[in-house]
Design an enzyme around this catalytic site. Structure first.
Site, PDB file in Angstrom:
ATOM      1  N   LEU C  28     -12.869   3.626  49.918  1.00  0.00           N
ATOM      2  CA  LEU C  28     -11.699   3.752  50.793  1.00  0.00           C
ATOM      3  C   LEU C  28     -11.878   2.865  52.027  1.00  0.00           C
ATOM      4  CD1 LEU C  28      -9.064   5.183  51.699  1.00  0.00           C
ATOM      5  CD2 LEU C  28     -10.527   6.898  52.801  1.00  0.00           C
ATOM      6  N   HIS C  29     -13.057   2.917  52.605  1.00  0.00           N
ATOM      7  CA  HIS C  29     -13.339   2.106  53.794  1.00  0.00           C
ATOM      8  C   HIS C  29     -13.141   0.622  53.488  1.00  0.00           C
ATOM      9  CE1 HIS C  29     -15.236   0.216  57.163  1.00  0.00           C
ATOM     10  NE2 HIS C  29     -16.376  -0.043  56.531  1.00  0.00           N
ATOM     11  N   LEU C  30     -13.639   0.213  52.322  1.00  0.00           N
ATOM     12  CA  LEU C  30     -13.485  -1.185  51.918  1.00  0.00           C
ATOM     13  C   LEU C  30     -12.007  -1.550  51.776  1.00  0.00           C
ATOM     14  CD1 LEU C  30     -14.863  -3.772  50.932  1.00  0.00           C
ATOM     15  CD2 LEU C  30     -14.970  -2.771  48.659  1.00  0.00           C
TER      16      LEU C  30
END
Lengths: 345, 319, 186
Positions: C28-30
């Site tokens: 998700l962060h990516l």
């Protein structure tokens, strides 16, 4: 009428699906079909300082309240050495490569000291092979090659995974199947339209090998696109009696190349049991006599429910109570897995 | 005195890669698998071939090219990397059984007799390939044979009667085995060490001599120069080459029992005997140092009356 | 913030929920970093006052923002380990709260370097003033992630603010966290 048949006190089977260790290479997705573009992944050591929160969490199960111990731990900051493995800088894809040999002779014990039992066993397996041809098992084993389950943690991080399976004959590939592994689910054995034919063909070939009609040797190569320089996950070694100052995490390598243990590859391939109570929740588990799942410390095929291998086999062999078809598949899969199953009073 | 049976030809299966072979083959030694495992392999192979190919195996030699024990690295004391077994039916973790595993690369040399040696080159090549194919599907010392990409194919060679021609054959075979070391038996070294130790300590047993040979003993040696100045140097006694303690077979602990009379025996058709391991001294010798093929071949001798089941090798007869 | 997607980690024979959450959150962060999203917030409905984050992760945003985020294929690989809901409206009567990142003063070396810089003391004095046991111990749930900007692996600790009646708007960072803004809590 002869005396009642009894289970052999010595009864052992060799495994019939024989994977090699898988070895890990680093390269780029675009050049995945160029053999020369791949470099072996080596294991590196790195020092980490066990931070305090880290230590607390490691202990939180049992030792949380033991404040004295925690203080002692905090006062001795330990520099730990651990192993890591990553893709090379500027490379985004992991290549994992291994072979699987399918051996004939399912149901032929490598040791059995009860000739009558042996004869009954062989007749039963032969009848199963004639009627069901190992087709369901072959297809499921094929599926676990196609879906890349053997990549374990490496599959989760991937954006794309391609698996290429070749049949080797006289050292040369004679047939090749290439599939998009992420299109194949881990939780069921329903193949995507695009990959159905491949799994059917490969499954039929494995079944042929299990029936002993042909010698089957497969070369499996998986490409997992993980992102530049990402961490990869070889097997971890189990070392008891670590000395002081020894590494706290040792990864597996074969002649300097990071690897996944053959046992772990085998475990992925035989994760085909969806016939145990509770399979809806957890999905396929590895074929084990008691349906045991080590990470959960739980066994799903309990003797009290009469769904464990020993109960099923005894009913089938000694009492002629033929198990339901799915449980027949399971019993055969345990014989293919191999092991020592003697009944020692 | 047991003697290597007749050998008319050699079957050479080059560069087998074996994964997870057993590295603990006796209660007192670890390392390269026992020769008992390779003799067992030879007999199993012979039984599989019975009626198929007219060949009898009379001896087996092993050349080791690579040895990768699965042990922890770093640190002086090593321990085996183990495997976790599946949890039991109660979910409790299974006890860990210490197993020693090793990855090997070996060349197997079988000493053979049989009509197949008289066959044409093509037939012999086909037979060798067939046997190698069978071998690839067998367990070797408990390990799995990996499909290898050996540049050399297996060979079945009929040894020439003419001495000079045979010498040329042996020369070529030896080159095929390089780089690699063969395991041979050196009981003469054990006898010699036993006598040496008895010279100073008469109560020394063969076991003492065996243990003494199994390790490196450092001793201080005092030398005096012409001025009477003493200098002390340390010397070790490992000067006989690469000498290793090995298991050699089994010795009976009790009488031979009739088939089927012992509970929980592996089968009901073979006589049964309780045994313990017997040990000897082996040596790893570079393949180029072999004077002939007899030096590397192992064969068995079974003496029911004496209760001795032993692997034998005639290396020292040709010293 | 009137819509959400919920991911529920499936029980897995091989991987612990925390391990799966690390991977899911990392992905998700990516995705958020790559797209430069500042309008997506996260919450862990099971992770309030717990030592672990539980097995659920929610993404909050407008239907359009969530739709944009989910257009990519960023859940590949982890898809087989999670059950994913469609984009759906936040239920009526939801309350609001903020989810913060908390950084522990857990590394004595870092604290000492800081002290040396700010107070001009030498390493020895810093070590005396900040012994190894003078560090903070966090009992908060966390994920272990690799930063997309620095590549460093670290633990991201979470703490919830009080439950509020009104939503506050603001920007979210690439971890789906915000200093000022709230996410719906239900």
């Amino acid at each position: 009428m002869s005396t009642a048949l009894k289970t052999a006190s010595v009864l052992a089977f060799e495994r019939k699906l024989e994977p090699s260790d898988a070895i890990l290479f680093s390269g780029n997705w675009e050049t995945r079909n160029t053999e020369k573009a791949w470099g072996a992944i080596a294991i590196r050591e790195k020092s980490v300082r066990g931070t305090i929160s880290n230590r607390l969490h490691l202990k939180d199960k049992d030792k949380e309240k033991d404040a004295a111990k925690l203080d002692a731990a905090i006062e001795n900051p330990n520099l730990q050495t651990v192993d890591v493995a990553t893709l090379a800088a500027g490379q985004d894809t992991l290549k994992v490569s291994f072979t699987v040999r399918v051996l004939p002779g399912t149901g032929q014990p490598s040791a059995c000291n009860e000739p009558a039992y042996r004869a009954k066993l062989l007749a039963t397996v032969e009848a199963y092979a004639r009627e069901h041809t190992f087709a369901e098992l072959g297809r499921r084993y094929a599926f676990n090659l196609a879906n890349g389950r053997f990549l374990w943690r490496n599959r989760m991080g991937a954006e794309q995974v391609e698996v290429c399976i070749q049949r080797l004959e006289n050292g040369q590939p004679s047939v090749t199947w290439t599939v998009d592994a992420l299109q194949f689910p881990l939780r069921s054995f329903d193949a995507p339209a695009a990959g159905n034919a491949a799994v059917d063909e490969l499954g039929a070939l494995i079944a042929q090998g299990l029936r002993g009609e042909t010698h089957v040797l497969l070369q499996v190569t998986a490409f997992a696109r993980l992102g530049m320089g990402q961490e990869v996950f070889p097997s971890q070694e189990l070392i008891l009696d670590r000395g002081r100052g020894d590494k706290s995490k040792t990864l597996y390598d074969v002649s300097g190349v990071a690897g996944i243990h053959s046992q772990k590859v085998g475990n992925a391939i035989r994760s085909i049991d969806t016939w145990y109570p509770g399979a809806d929740e957890l999905g396929p588990i590895a074929v084990e006599p008691y349906g045991s799942v080590t990470t959960q410390g739980k066994a799903y095929r309990q003797p009290k429910d009469k769904v464990d291998f020993y109960t099923l086999l005894d009913n089938w062999m000694l009492k002629d109570k033929v198990p339901a078809l799915e449980q027949q598949h399971f019993v055969m899969a345990v014989l293919i897995r191999g092991g020592v199953f003697g009944d020692k009073e | 005195m047991p003697k290597l049976p007749q050998i008319d030809g050699l079957l050479i299966v080059p560069r087998l890669r074996i994964q997870n072979a057993n590295a603990i083959s006796s209660p007192m030694t670890w390392g390269f698998p026992s020769m008992t495992a390779f003799l067992g392999l030879m007999w199993k192979l012979e039984r599989l071939l019975a009626g198929d190919i007219a060949v009898v195996f009379n001896g087996i030699g092993v050349v080791c090219h690579a040895f990768e024990p699965q042990v922890s690295r770093g640190g002086f004391t090593k321990s085996f990397c183990l495997t976790r077994n599946p949890v039991g039916k109660d979910g409790g973790s299974a006890s860990i059984v210490e197993e020693g595993r090793v990855h090997l690369e070996v060349t197997l040399v079988f000493g053979v007799v049989g009509d197949i040696l008289m066959a044409s080159t093509t037939e012999r090549e086909a037979a060798a390939a067939h046997i190698a194919g069978l071998l690839a599907r067998m367990r070797v010392a408990g390990g799995t044979v990996l499909p290898g990409v050996s540049p050399r194919s297996p060979q079945l060679i009929a040894l020439e009667e003419d001495e000079e021609k045979q010498a040329a054959q042996i020369h070529a075979v030896r080159r095929m085995l390089l780089p690699g070391s063969c395991l041979v038996e050196r009981n003469d070294l054990l006898e010699r060490r036993h006598q040496q130790l008895q010279a100073t300590t008469p109560a020394t047993s063969r076991l003492d001599a065996w243990l003494d040979l199994a390790r490196t003993n450092w001793r201080s040696v005092v030398a005096q120069d012409e001025n009477g100045t003493e200098t002390v140097t340390w010397q070790h006694d490992r000067t006989d080459g690469w000498v290793v303690p090995i298991p050699l077979g089994y010795a009976g602990l009790a009488d031979l029992e009739a088939p089927g009379t012992v509970l929980n025996a592996r089968d009901t058709t073979t006589p049964f005997r309780f045994v313990e391991s017997i040990y000897g001294i082996g040596q790893w010798v570079g393949a180029h140092r072999l004077k002939n093929m007899h030096q590397m071949l192992w064969y068995s001798s079974a003496d029911d009356a004496a209760g001795m089941y032993r692997c034998c090798n005639d290396f020292t007869q040709y010293l | 913030m009137d819509h959400y997607i919920e991911f529920r980690l499936l029980e897995d024979p091989e991987f612990a929920p925390a391990q799966l959450m690390n991977v899911l959150f990392g992905k998700l962060h990516l995705a958020l970093a790559e797209r430069g999203c500042d309008d997506i917030g996260v919450s862990f409905p099971d992770g309030d006052n717990c030592r672990t984050l539980g097995t659920r992760l929610r993404l909050h945003g407008t239907a359009a923002a969530l739709g944009r985020l989910m257009q990519g294929n960023w859940t590949a690989g982890i898809r087989d380990h999670v059950a994913q809901s469609p984009v759906q409206p936040v239920p009526a009567g939801a309350r609001y709260r903020a989810l913060y990142r908390v950084q522990a003063k857990s590394n004595p070396e870092r604290l000492r370097r800081r002290r040396m810089k700010r107070h001009g003391v030498d390493a020895e004095a810093a070590a005396r003033q900040i012994p190894d046991n003078a560090v903070e111990v966090l009992k908060l749930p966390y994920v272990q992630v690799a930063s997309q900007s620095s590549g460093q692996r670290f633990r991201l600790f979470f703490q919830y603010g009080p439950v509020e009646a009104e939503a506050r708007n603001g920007e979210f960072n690439a971890y789906g966290l915000s200093r000022g803004a709230t996410i719906p809590w239900f």
